[in-house]
Design an enzyme around this catalytic site. Structure first.
Site, mmCIF file in Angstrom:
data_model
loop_
_atom_site.group_PDB
_atom_site.id
_atom_site.type_symbol
_atom_site.label_atom_id
_atom_site.label_comp_id
_atom_site.label_asym_id
_atom_site.label_seq_id
_atom_site.Cartn_x
_atom_site.Cartn_y
_atom_site.Cartn_z
ATOM 1 N N ASP A 41 0.835 -1.216 0.000
ATOM 2 C CA ASP A 41 0.000 0.000 0.000
ATOM 3 C C ASP A 41 0.862 1.256 0.000
ATOM 4 O OD1 ASP A 41 -2.117 -1.604 0.577
ATOM 5 O OD2 ASP A 41 -1.991 -1.244 2.744
HETATM 6 N N1 URA Z 1 -0.914 -5.678 4.479
HETATM 7 C C1 URA Z 1 -1.358 -4.413 4.405
HETATM 8 O O1 URA Z 1 -2.291 -4.032 5.108
HETATM 9 N N2 URA Z 1 -0.738 -3.576 3.551
HETATM 10 C C2 URA Z 1 0.300 -3.946 2.770
HETATM 11 O O2 URA Z 1 0.828 -3.147 2.008
HETATM 12 C C3 URA Z 1 0.741 -5.276 2.855
HETATM 13 C C4 URA Z 1 0.122 -6.121 3.722
#
Ligand code: URA
Length: 233
Positions: free
Chosen positions: A104
């Site tokens: 993310d």
């Molecule tokens: N879990 C999440 O919440 N975000 C990520 O980027 C990877 C795993």
């Protein structure tokens, strides 16, 4: 070199998907449609391979890169809204790289990039269940019962997560530092897991993928994976 491997090595897709494109008559070699799956491409040069009418470059040298993704960069090769992408950080690495899986925007840490379509396909395929390790800063009351639920599986909106390793690394006054090890990678999974037990992830860093560790790689910096690391994946 086999035509499917040649296409995969050019970073277009995996070998298996290349076979589908070949069988569907979408691949031309020196102007001629080739549907034979075992077709050999002469690597000596002079052949022009096209996929869906687009010429592809001769097989590139395979590259495998570990990036420490900083906050605010999105994991994509291009963004129509003009946001900063991780590709800007690896421009010096050369080759047509693409990210393997995603993190993310606000998540930091280990992101692998490659031009090897087969490798990316294998790594992101659910059946391989590679362990991904995260360090999460978590706020909200934590209890033994919640930890048990997180470990056994929680509903993150129509999907119950598989067993996970959840260890409290440090308990601060206002937050906890928690190590999370999961074998899957649903969208925003770690954040959703903690939300499912009424907690909030305020910072999230991926520290390892399988045996490949982020180590002391600085944010925004990248390094090549060693051949041992590539083999381990
Ligand atoms: N879990 C999440 O919440 N975000 C990520 O980027 C990877 C795993």
């Amino acid at each position: 070199m086999r035509l499917n491997k040649y296409i995969a090595h050019a970073g277009i897709t995996s070998r298996r998907k290349a076979d589908e494109l070949i069988a569907a008559g979408k691949v031309r070699v020196s102007g001629r449609v080739v549907t034979e799956l075992g077709f050999d491409v002469d690597e000596g040069g002079g052949v022009a391979v096209e996929v869906d009418g687009q010429p592809i470059l001769p097989a590139a040298k395979l590259s495998y890169i570990a990036l420490n993704k900083p906050k605010g960069y999105i994991t994509t090769t291009s963004d129509e809204r003009g946001r900063a992408t991780v590709m800007e950080l690896v421009s010096g690495a050369g080759g047509r790289l693409f990210p393997v899986g995603r993190l993310d925007g606000p998540t930091t840490g280990l992101l692998l990039l490659t031009n090897d379509g087969d490798f990316a396909y294998r790594l992101t395929h659910p059946k391989h269940e590679l362990v991904k390790t995260y360090l999460a800063r978590v706020t909200g009351a934590m209890t033994e019962a919640k930890l048990r639920r997180l470990r056994n599986g929680v509903d993150i909106g129509g999907y119950v997560t598989k067993p996970a390793v959840i260890e409290i690394v440090k308990a601060g006054e206002h937050s906890l530092l928690v190590e999370v090890r999961i074998h899957e990678g649903k969208n925003r999974q770690v954040r959703k897991m903690f939300a499912a037990v009424g907690c909030r992830v305020t910072e999230l860093e991926r520290t390892a993928i399988g045996d490949v560790r982020l180590g002391n790689l600085l944010p925004g910096h990248w390094r090549k994976l060693t051949s041992r690391e590539v083999a381990s994946l």
